[in-house]
Enzyme design. Structure first.
Site, PDB file in Angstrom:
ATOM      1  N   HIS A 154       0.812  -1.206   0.000  1.00 22.72           N
ATOM      2  CA  HIS A 154       0.000   0.000   0.000  1.00 22.72           C
ATOM      3  C   HIS A 154       0.853   1.266   0.000  1.00 22.72           C
ATOM      4  O   HIS A 154       0.388   2.320  -0.439  1.00 22.72           O
ATOM      5  CB  HIS A 154      -0.952  -0.010   1.193  1.00 22.72           C
ATOM      6  CG  HIS A 154      -2.121  -0.917   0.986  1.00 22.72           C
ATOM      7  ND1 HIS A 154      -3.366  -0.672   1.515  1.00 22.72           N
ATOM      8  CD2 HIS A 154      -2.247  -2.078   0.284  1.00 22.72           C
ATOM      9  CE1 HIS A 154      -4.207  -1.632   1.153  1.00 22.72           C
ATOM     10  NE2 HIS A 154      -3.534  -2.502   0.412  1.00 22.72           N
ATOM     11  N   HIS A 209      -2.165 -12.298  -3.274  1.00 24.94           N
ATOM     12  CA  HIS A 209      -3.215 -13.011  -2.556  1.00 24.94           C
ATOM     13  C   HIS A 209      -2.858 -14.468  -2.281  1.00 24.94           C
ATOM     14  O   HIS A 209      -3.694 -15.231  -1.793  1.00 24.94           O
ATOM     15  CB  HIS A 209      -4.521 -12.909  -3.341  1.00 24.94           C
ATOM     16  CG  HIS A 209      -5.052 -11.517  -3.415  1.00 24.94           C
ATOM     17  ND1 HIS A 209      -6.157 -11.167  -4.170  1.00 24.94           N
ATOM     18  CD2 HIS A 209      -4.620 -10.364  -2.833  1.00 24.94           C
ATOM     19  CE1 HIS A 209      -6.378  -9.864  -4.043  1.00 24.94           C
ATOM     20  NE2 HIS A 209      -5.462  -9.361  -3.241  1.00 24.94           N
TER      21      HIS A 209
END
Length: 718
Positions: A93, A261
């Protein structure tokens, strides 16, 4: 996309900061030029981060980071006893806020420590990740920046989970104050849907430049679907646009989605409305912690971040191929998480294929996919990559490792800024490689030949300026090194005046070849020759500093697509706009000035000098307030502030300077020209340069600012 939608600056964002702006909301706000003022930096002017890095025991730091991943602390226990997923999300992020349009965002400055990023809804609980790193930061102190530490944490996390990473570079230097003038969107609320006030979308679904995320407060796309409504095909379109705006192609996007993921989980096991305020809004007793969760323990299985709940794979602490097995081998149906978020869950799955609970390994939990994951299954292009990766695990792991390296290093600029033993030897095209140039040629002899070449002062100065002005301190791209102004796409950009550019290059290239110099050096040297000629014509002898060693890039070294955002669409220094944009010409100029790393006084002296040098686009006379064009005088400022003149508006962005006594028109001007007399701060600078005793200072300051621009991308000179 038309040029207006391509315009890579904030729309109106410069006119609403500070008390003065509240009283005079249309006044020009110069605060963007004061970002990262030295007064905010506690390290002082003598601090050199690169020198400190030389003292760093890198292997000891990495070992401490490895130990941290499984060394749980009572106040924030890790999922499955491993902080890897949390640290990867923090790094991701930080780096993922980068956008290629203006180079802003990214993990290169440690800006995740400050608002608004530290309090974005998409960054829930990352305040805890940074606090977990604090003991390591405290131990190594000045030898490692927060920016490097935040990105390193994700890379080490992947290594401890089984990925062979592509490499890592230190060298990111911390900022010490929020980047308050970075434009993140004009929405009035977090996670506002596309039809709300200040929406970043127009037309069918055209995302405003320079933005990359689909909503205020998100890093990428909404994991529940477009505007929170599940539809994987629509989400696939958002994913493609968002990742393109981070300079990622479809294969890199697919690899990053799968690799990101493969580990960790989403958190949404509870009522999201019970979360406390974000870090910036929390009380002093929170000490910078946000999103306090009063439900249950507030961590572990009681954690709430995205609102989606569950892991993607059977082994969330191991980097393996489980993501592909889970996504491709099951049918999926929509469901709601305990927090009320849309997510996808398998229609049928064997218990042994389920991930275990984060606290109790005897409990199995249902795996999930987000709408973005399902986009990888329904979009034909992404699906093809998923199948390709699954069939060739080694290829996938290498592709992901390279994409992760690109994601976390994209905003660092060229390899000359990389530090450390793990810097990959391979030159990557997205690093904008430039070969080293010669420093052994006769600079004096080359200058003499340039001076006798027949090129005018304006031609030499304009070409050198156009070559260097593309530099962006946001991601360290562009600049004169490499001479990419002679390559596609820059050579054909309207802002570079292709006919004039071709003429100048055809003159300089033979001189460079004969001297053994690079074309990049020769272009800059020609600009210096022009300035020295103009200064002499003004009665001032000056030698413009010059450092040889620039190299010449080739087409093979240039990613044309990623250079398109560097196309000049405006240049107040050369008094040019490609077309009218929503931001004013002066707001556009401030944005470009900040990207070039210039101050208000430097901007002022450069504009005044460029006008006198005749360097306007297309030979325009707007702002050329002199009858001595081509001489580096302070006439622009003298005549701008002369009260013997008055100023009349003729048309949009065109004005006339008239003699008060005779009523005779003397010169024409643009909004940019006259702003240096109308804005109180810029007028103060202009008056200083207009003084009778400051002609020499004007030339000296112009030369210093010019040299700063020419050398902005010379990281080899640091």
């Amino acid at each position: 996309m038309n040029d207006q939608s391509k315009c890579p600056v904030m729309h109106g964002g410069n006119t609403s900061h500070g008390q003065s702006m509240e009283w005079w909301p249309n006044a020009l706000n110069l605060e963007i030029l004061h970002q990262h003022d030295t007064k905010t930096n506690p390290m002082g002017p003598g601090f050199d981060y690169r020198e400190e890095l030389e003292k760093l025991d890198i292997e000891a730091l990495k070992q401490d980071m490895r130990d941290l991943m499984t060394d749980s602390q009572d106040w924030w226990p890790a999922d499955w006893g491993h902080y890897g997923g949390l640290m990867i999300r923090m790094s991701w992020h930080a780096a993922g806020s980068y956008r290629v349009a203006d180079g802003r965002g990214g993990g290169g400055t440690g800006n995740q420590r400050f608002a608004p990023l530290n309090s974005w809804p998409d960054n829930v609980s990352l305040d805890k990740a940074r606090r977990l790193l604090w003991p390591i930061k405290k131990k190594y102190g000045n030898r490692v920046s927060w920016a490097d530490l935040i990105i390193l944490a994700g890379t080490i996390a992947y290594e401890t989970m089984g990925l062979k990473t592509f490499g890592f570079a230190f060298g990111r230097e911390d900022i010490w104050a929020p980047e308050t003038d970075t434009y993140w969107g004009s929405e009035k609320e977090w996670l506002a849907p596309s039809g709300s006030e200040g929406s970043r979308y127009s037309g069918e679904r055209d995302l405003e430049n320079p933005l990359a995320a689909v909503m205020m407060g998100l890093i990428y796309v909404n994991p529940e679907g477009v505007d929170g409504k599940p539809d994987p095909m629509k989400t696939a379109a958002d994913v493609r646009v968002t990742f393109e705006r981070m300079a990622m192609n479809d294969e890199e996007t697919a690899a990053l989605t799968a690799g990101g993921h493969t580990v960790g989980k989403c958190h949404g096991n509870g009522d999201a409305s019970t979360l406390g305020p974000d870090p910036e809004a929390a009380g002093v007793e929170a000490q910078g912690f946000g999103w306090a969760n009063a439900a249950g323990k507030g961590f572990g299985r009681d954690t709430i971040t995205s609102g989606i709940e569950g892991a993607w794979t059977s082994n969330p602490t191991k980097f393996d191929m489980g993501y592909f097995d889970m996504l491709l081998d099951h049918e999926w149906e929509l469901a709601k998480s305990p927090a009320g978020a849309w997510q996808w869950q398998p229609v049928d799955i064997a218990e042994e294929d389920m991930p275990v609970d984060v606290e109790d390994p005897s409990i199995r939990t249902t795996p999930i996919m987000t709408d973005a994951d399902m986009a990888m299954k329904v979009d034909p292009t992404y699906l093809a990559y998923m199948k390709k990766f699954r069939a060739d695990p080694d290829y996938f792991k290498d592709t992901f490792a390279r994409a992760w390296f690109k994601l976390t290093h994209r905003d660092m600029g060229p390899k000359a800024r990389y530090v450390g033993p793990d810097v990959p030897a391979e030159d990557l095209i997205w690093q904008d490689p430039v070969p080293a140039g010669s420093t052994s040629y006769d600079v004096v002899a080359l200058k003499a030949k340039i001076a006798d070449s027949g090129l005018s002062v304006a031609e030499m100065v304009s070409t050198a300026w156009d070559s260097a002005r593309t530099f962006r301190g946001s991601d360290m791209r562009g600049g004169a090194n490499g001479a990419r102004i002679r390559l596609a796409p820059m050579k054909d950009c309207a802002g570079n005046e292709p006919e004039r550019l071709a003429k100048v290059l055809s003159t300089l290239e033979p001189l460079a070849a004969e001297a053994g110099a690079s074309i990049a050096d020769t272009i800059v040297l020609a600009g210096n020759v022009g300035i020295e000629k103009a200064a002499k014509a003004a009665g001032v002898n000056v030698s413009v500093p010059f450092a040889p060693g620039r190299g010449d890039a080739t087409d093979e070294m240039t990613d044309v697509d990623s250079f398109e955002p560097l196309e000049p669409l405006h240049d107040g220094y050369r008094n040019w706009l490609k077309e009218n944009y929503v931001p004013s010409p002066m707001e556009l100029m401030l944005d470009r000035t900040q990207l070039m790393g210039l101050t208000g006084p430097e901007m002022t002296v450069l504009v005044g000098g460029m006008r006198m040098l005749g360097a306007n686009y297309g030979g325009s006379k707007h702002g050329v307030f002199t009858d001595r064009e081509g001489a580096l005088t302070n006439d622009f400022f003298v005549n701008l502030v002369d009260m013997g003149n008055r100023w009349e508006k003729l048309d949009e962005n065109e004005y006339e300077v008239v003699d008060r006594k005779t009523g005779k028109a003397k010169w024409k001007a643009t909004e940019v020209d006259l702003t240096f007399g109308s804005n109180s701060i810029l007028r103060a600078y202009s008056e200083a340069y207009a003084q009778d005793d400051n002609q020499d200072k004007f030339v000296k300051d112009f030369v210093a600012a010019w040299t700063k621009v020419m050398n902005a991308d010379r990281f080899d000179l640091d």
